[in-house]
Scaffold this active site. Sequence first.
Site, PDB file in Angstrom:
ATOM      1  N   LYS A 111      93.956 -51.854  83.999  1.00 23.30           N
ATOM      2  CA  LYS A 111      95.236 -52.555  83.885  1.00 23.30           C
ATOM      3  C   LYS A 111      95.653 -52.679  82.422  1.00 23.30           C
ATOM      4  O   LYS A 111      96.830 -52.502  82.087  1.00 23.30           O
ATOM      5  CB  LYS A 111      95.139 -53.954  84.498  1.00 23.30           C
ATOM      6  CG  LYS A 111      95.278 -53.952  85.995  1.00 23.30           C
ATOM      7  CD  LYS A 111      96.747 -53.953  86.393  1.00 23.30           C
ATOM      8  CE  LYS A 111      96.848 -53.964  87.905  1.00 23.30           C
ATOM      9  NZ  LYS A 111      98.205 -53.957  88.385  1.00 23.30           N
ATOM     10  N   LYS A 194      93.029 -39.156 100.488  1.00 23.67           N
ATOM     11  CA  LYS A 194      93.410 -40.162 101.474  1.00 23.67           C
ATOM     12  C   LYS A 194      94.890 -40.509 101.394  1.00 23.67           C
ATOM     13  O   LYS A 194      95.507 -40.399 100.349  1.00 23.67           O
ATOM     14  CB  LYS A 194      92.638 -41.469 101.194  1.00 23.67           C
ATOM     15  CG  LYS A 194      91.219 -41.455 101.659  1.00 23.67           C
ATOM     16  CD  LYS A 194      90.635 -42.857 101.802  1.00 23.67           C
ATOM     17  CE  LYS A 194      91.029 -43.854 100.723  1.00 23.67           C
ATOM     18  NZ  LYS A 194      90.214 -45.076 100.737  1.00 23.67           N
ATOM     19  N   LYS A 197      96.648 -42.681  98.411  1.00 24.43           N
ATOM     20  CA  LYS A 197      95.851 -42.539  97.193  1.00 24.43           C
ATOM     21  C   LYS A 197      96.731 -42.229  95.979  1.00 24.43           C
ATOM     22  O   LYS A 197      96.621 -42.871  94.946  1.00 24.43           O
ATOM     23  CB  LYS A 197      94.821 -41.430  97.373  1.00 24.43           C
ATOM     24  CG  LYS A 197      93.725 -41.511  96.337  1.00 24.43           C
ATOM     25  CD  LYS A 197      92.435 -40.924  96.855  1.00 24.43           C
ATOM     26  CE  LYS A 197      91.304 -41.341  95.930  1.00 24.43           C
ATOM     27  NZ  LYS A 197      90.026 -40.869  96.376  1.00 24.43           N
TER      28      LYS A 197
END
Length: 331
Positions: A111, A194, A197
């Site tokens: 982040k 997936k 994703k």
Amino acid sequence: MKTVVSGIRPTGKLHLGNYFGALANFRKMQHEHSCYFFIADYHSLTTHPTPNDLHGNVKQALVEFLAAGIDHEIATIYVQSDVPQVTELYLLLNMNAYMGELERVTTFKEKARKQPENINAGLLTYPTLMAADIIIHKAHMVPVGKDQEQHLELTRTFARRFNRMYNHEFFPEPVAYNFGNNLVKIPGLDGTGKMGKSEGEGNAIFLADEPEVIRKRVMRAVTDAGPTQPNQEKPEPVQNLFLLMKAVSDKETLDYFEDQYNHCTIRYGDLKKKLAEDIIRFTEPFRNRIRELSADDVYLRKVLKAGREKASESAAKTIREVREIIGFTEF
Ligand code: TRP
């Protein structure tokens, strides 16, 4: 019967991968354990949403959660900020959470890299808040994926630290719970990996998607030039479409297209058309339910009031005991 806690961040709509994955876990667990499921709206403040976005996202998460089969009469469903005891426990845990261990957390580092202009203290202490979410109900199990394992490890550390510090076996050490290989894994439409994703649109089909959108997304899914040898192995993008078909279509349909593939007579356009229609049929009840619930604030308010009351009762009990243990005792 164990106590289970899990939170979902109110960002983004639920897609088919969520429905067959995490949500399948929740639907099952709600019948087997005492479950607390909440919408992590405090956590979402780390990215500074506008008031309208915050409210809209919480509502959407709630609506889709209910539409996807989480039953508020069985599980306790609430909004994190409706249970402010969580913040008191967060404050108390922060007194024994160390810079070093918080700075090492992978999600924090990611982040910080992604939003260098907004590396706030909430981001750093995200794991402390998550620990408070979990141990406020003295949870034993947390149904989350691999990406949350480090947070859970810290939760155990904080729980253990508290117990040791006050010489009191108070908080259980919660463990991750997932059905792992038993879950149906839903691939995305962009050929690799997936569903959900990659961040871009197009990889996922959302429960709330309108038929037109579903058709467009499926028709754009990645394939290849087609098989050239009988019974040849399917490359990943093609295999992915078959996996999706397996999840939403009937067996005859699947067998028919398998057969076509194996005889090198397959037309991907036909497969996609059929797949799109089957996805539309499969998602129709969710689409309808999402629409109904979105228009019924009275009902949503009732659901949240009941959830708030049940969650607050459990949280208040924990906080009362924690305060006593720490030494906030009456004169
Ligand atoms: N961090 C979780 C996620 O990103 C969301 C979350 C917040 C959570 N608090 C929690 C999950 C407590 C489980 C338990 O998905």
